[in-house]
Design an enzyme around this catalytic site. Structure first.
Site, PDB file in Angstrom:
ATOM      1  N   VAL A   1       0.866  -1.170   0.000  1.00 43.61           N
ATOM      2  CA  VAL A   1       0.000   0.000   0.000  1.00 43.61           C
ATOM      3  C   VAL A   1       0.911   1.231   0.000  1.00 43.61           C
ATOM      4  O   VAL A   1       1.845   1.315   0.803  1.00 43.61           O
ATOM      5  CB  VAL A   1      -0.923   0.032   1.232  1.00 43.61           C
ATOM      6  CG1 VAL A   1      -1.852   1.245   1.169  1.00 43.61           C
ATOM      7  CG2 VAL A   1      -1.725  -1.257   1.346  1.00 43.61           C
ATOM      8  N   CYS A   2       0.656   2.140  -0.920  1.00 42.33           N
ATOM      9  CA  CYS A   2       1.366   3.414  -0.967  1.00 42.33           C
ATOM     10  C   CYS A   2       2.877   3.193  -1.059  1.00 42.33           C
ATOM     11  O   CYS A   2       3.350   2.442  -1.911  1.00 42.33           O
ATOM     12  CB  CYS A   2       0.977   4.251   0.255  1.00 42.33           C
ATOM     13  SG  CYS A   2       1.395   6.000   0.138  1.00 42.33           S
ATOM     14  N   THR A   3       3.657   3.814  -0.161  1.00 41.99           N
ATOM     15  CA  THR A   3       5.114   3.719  -0.230  1.00 41.99           C
ATOM     16  C   THR A   3       5.639   2.390   0.284  1.00 41.99           C
ATOM     17  O   THR A   3       6.863   2.186   0.308  1.00 41.99           O
ATOM     18  CB  THR A   3       5.759   4.869   0.553  1.00 41.99           C
ATOM     19  OG1 THR A   3       5.167   4.957   1.850  1.00 41.99           O
ATOM     20  CG2 THR A   3       5.567   6.198  -0.173  1.00 41.99           C
TER      21      THR A   3
END
Length: 317
Positions: free
Chosen positions: A104-106
């Protein structure tokens, strides 16, 4: 037997990255005979503080076995976490035994540091996409996608996109009915195509002047009309020359470019989410000529409308 999910956390992770996917798996587990068992993990176990200051109790990596799915969350602490050799080794080991590895995301940076993303198409938060490209040049970064599924690796953009990815995982595991009912319980969209833009054109073009914000909203509602500089200037009672100069200063692009971006966004939504003929969509969104729309799609999305539709239909994740 429940599907075992490992949720990998580290100091200064993003709380909603973890909570969103966990909630999707939890709710899905209440809606059918099969379900999920989610375990929060960290290097040493115990309470791990998120960037908000709230903490989650975790199990140490040394104490866990194999998982069906490993989910690595993002957050402000991802830079320190991606440099941790123990975390890299754990991710690589799980990738060798798990059915799939997700971020998720970074969290994508940790997967990349572990060597899992080379040659794969992935996404991350749009603000970090160029950094990911520069640091890991072998990774094929789709900067604007909500989530991407490439083989056993799934990646998603920030927070709400993690929920979209989790719903896609639930649908793959438990079927469309459970996926849809999970989304209803969470009061979110059930099927937001992974290739859809992370943010709207109107948000990107936020103006420093209220009159131009109002004008952009009017353009978005009137895409079928002729939207020349003369017509737009008259809407805000300005001369065409002064309007063009002021609009570019306030919005960051020319009026023609702003109109095209809004038309492209509306056209892509219809191409991906409807069965309308391409010719009809071209008329509805103000391109009128399908070839003109095709050229705009290739410039903006690097593929024609037909390919965008095929990808949305064949790979809804």
């Amino acid at each position: 037997m429940p599907i075992r999910i490992g949720l990998l956390l580290y100091p200064d992770f993003q709380l909603l990255d973890a909570a969103g996917v966990t909630a999707a798996f939890e709710i899905a587990s209440t809606l059918g005979d099969a379900g999920y068992e989610t375990t929060a993990l960290s290097l040493h176990g115990g309470l791990v503080r998120s960037s908000s200051g709230m903490a989650i109790e975790t199990v140490p990596l040394a104490a866990v076995g194999a998982f069906d799915t490993l989910v690595v969350v993002g957050g402000e602490g991802h830079r320190q976490a991606m440099a941790c050799l123990e975390l890299q080794a754990f991710i690589r080991h799980q990738a060798g035994t798990a059915r799939r590895v997700c971020s998720v995301c970074t969290g994508a940076f940790l997967l990349a540091a572990a060597g899992l993303l080379d040659g794969r198409r992935v996404t991350t938060h749009w603000q970090q996409a160029e950094v990911l490209k520069a640091r890991f040049p072998e990774v094929r970064v789709s900067a604007d996608a909500i989530h991407v599924h490439d083989g056993p690796v799934w990646t998603s953009a920030g927070i709400s996109a993690g929920i979209d990815m989790a719903l896609a995982l639930v649908t793959e595991d438990l079927g469309a009915d459970i996926g849809r009912r999970t989304a209803q319980q969470m009061v979110v969209f059930y099927h937001r195509p992974g290739g859809q833009s992370q943010f709207s054109a109107l948000l990107e073009m936020g103006s420093t002047q209220e009159r131009f914000d109002d004008l952009l909203g009017w353009i978005r509602s009137n895409l079928q009309q002729r939207l020349t500089v003369d017509i737009l200037a008259s809407r805000v009672s300005m001369s065409p020359r002064n309007f063009s100069r002021s609009f570019r200063a306030a919005v960051g692009m020319s009026p023609a470019r702003a109109v095209e971006k809004l038309r492209l966004e509306a056209a892509r939504e219809r191409v991906e989410q409807s069965a309308l003929p391409i010719e009809t969509i071209a008329v509805m969104t103000g391109f009128h000529d399908p070839e003109r729309m095709r050229r705009a799609f290739v410039r903006e999305f690097h593929q024609p409308p037909q390919a965008v539709r095929r990808n949305a239909n064949c790979n809804p994740n």
